[in-house]
Scaffold this motif. Sequence first.
Motif, PDB file in Angstrom:
ATOM      1  N   UNK B  27      48.771  43.024  43.939  1.00  0.00           N
ATOM      2  CA  UNK B  27      48.234  44.010  43.013  1.00  0.00           C
ATOM      3  C   UNK B  27      48.566  45.399  43.517  1.00  0.00           C
ATOM      4  N   UNK B  28      48.841  46.283  42.580  1.00  0.00           N
ATOM      5  CA  UNK B  28      49.130  47.656  42.956  1.00  0.00           C
ATOM      6  C   UNK B  28      47.873  48.519  42.933  1.00  0.00           C
ATOM      7  N   UNK B  29      46.769  47.946  42.463  1.00  0.00           N
ATOM      8  CA  UNK B  29      45.492  48.657  42.452  1.00  0.00           C
ATOM      9  C   UNK B  29      44.486  47.833  43.249  1.00  0.00           C
ATOM     10  N   UNK B  30      43.384  48.465  43.572  1.00  0.00           N
ATOM     11  CA  UNK B  30      42.380  47.747  44.352  1.00  0.00           C
ATOM     12  C   UNK B  30      41.749  46.651  43.486  1.00  0.00           C
ATOM     13  N   UNK B  31      41.364  45.571  44.145  1.00  0.00           N
ATOM     14  CA  UNK B  31      40.838  44.411  43.433  1.00  0.00           C
ATOM     15  C   UNK B  31      39.541  43.936  44.064  1.00  0.00           C
ATOM     16  N   UNK B  32      38.818  43.171  43.291  1.00  0.00           N
ATOM     17  CA  UNK B  32      37.708  42.390  43.805  1.00  0.00           C
ATOM     18  C   UNK B  32      38.162  40.933  43.801  1.00  0.00           C
ATOM     19  N   UNK B  33      37.671  40.152  44.740  1.00  0.00           N
ATOM     20  CA  UNK B  33      38.173  38.790  44.939  1.00  0.00           C
ATOM     21  C   UNK B  33      37.064  37.775  44.806  1.00  0.00           C
ATOM     22  N   UNK B  34      37.394  36.638  44.203  1.00  0.00           N
ATOM     23  CA  UNK B  34      36.396  35.617  43.912  1.00  0.00           C
ATOM     24  C   UNK B  34      36.958  34.222  44.191  1.00  0.00           C
ATOM     25  N   UNK B  35      36.045  33.314  44.496  1.00  0.00           N
ATOM     26  CA  UNK B  35      36.327  31.885  44.449  1.00  0.00           C
ATOM     27  C   UNK B  35      35.333  31.244  43.492  1.00  0.00           C
ATOM     28  N   UNK B  36      35.885  30.450  42.563  1.00  0.00           N
ATOM     29  CA  UNK B  36      35.070  29.685  41.637  1.00  0.00           C
ATOM     30  C   UNK B  36      35.303  28.197  41.908  1.00  0.00           C
ATOM     31  N   UNK B  37      34.284  27.373  41.611  1.00  0.00           N
ATOM     32  CA  UNK B  37      34.407  25.929  41.755  1.00  0.00           C
ATOM     33  C   UNK B  37      34.127  25.292  40.399  1.00  0.00           C
ATOM     34  N   UNK B  38      34.921  24.276  40.081  1.00  0.00           N
ATOM     35  CA  UNK B  38      34.741  23.543  38.832  1.00  0.00           C
ATOM     36  C   UNK B  38      34.597  22.068  39.157  1.00  0.00           C
ATOM     37  N   UNK B  39      33.392  21.529  38.975  1.00  0.00           N
ATOM     38  CA  UNK B  39      33.172  20.100  39.150  1.00  0.00           C
ATOM     39  C   UNK B  39      33.648  19.385  37.895  1.00  0.00           C
ATOM     40  N   UNK B  40      33.959  18.093  37.999  1.00  0.00           N
ATOM     41  CA  UNK B  40      34.530  17.366  36.855  1.00  0.00           C
ATOM     42  C   UNK B  40      33.718  17.543  35.581  1.00  0.00           C
ATOM     43  N   UNK B  41      34.427  17.884  34.517  1.00  0.00           N
ATOM     44  CA  UNK B  41      33.827  18.025  33.184  1.00  0.00           C
ATOM     45  C   UNK B  41      32.728  19.092  33.116  1.00  0.00           C
TER      46      UNK B  41
END
Lengths: 113, 113
Positions: B27-41
């Motif tokens: 990214x050329x600009x500042x970012x915020x960072x995340x982790x998401x989790x997806x359980x089945x269905x």
Amino acid sequence: DTAVSQTPKYLVTQMGNDKSIKCEQNLGHDTMYWYKQDSKKFLKIMFSYNNKELIINETVPNRFSPKSPDKAHLNLHINSLELGDSAVYFCASSQDGGNYGYTFGSGTRLTVV
Amino acid sequence: AQSVTQLDSQVPVFEEAPVELRCNYSSSVSVYLFWYVQYPNQGLQLLLKYLSGSTLVESINGFEAEFNKSQTSFHLRKPSVHISDTAEYFCAVSLSNTGKLIFGQGTTLQVKP
């Protein structure tokens, strides 16, 4: 209480039909989104509304039309459904422009036959 | 253009072993960072986020991620995984000037007994 709720959870329909997916959030957030998750689980943003105003409109066929009657609701209407529209559609909401993360609904699995 | 790359599409690991899921962004600009989790269905759930301050962030279920600005990475780690951690994990960046959330391709974590 469900924070972001989508209906229906499953939708099976024939090619050429018109269908709608509804989304409601009770978090008091000011921004709502539609994301599409394809068969490879890739997530892509489609639309975003902030206080009923369209702010993000990605390259999506014009058969897809979002509507936001108020800031707690964002619906997605799809005309002339095609096989390639089969996917899971997620609604999400956020506060403060989304910089602090989104809250997602449980998804609507659309199958076009 | 901004992008997120998750370097592993699948990570098989035995129960109680450590795991690292890799994520790089550009990214050329500042970012915020995340982790998401997806359980089945299910929908996506926010696992943890980096906005500012300490570069090491932790979740309530034992995951942690470290923001490395020089390497533009935000790898997710857990010292000892459980069967219940089996899920799809998504790294995402939010552009600080738009709030738009861009996802990586996802990593399937398969925890084996």
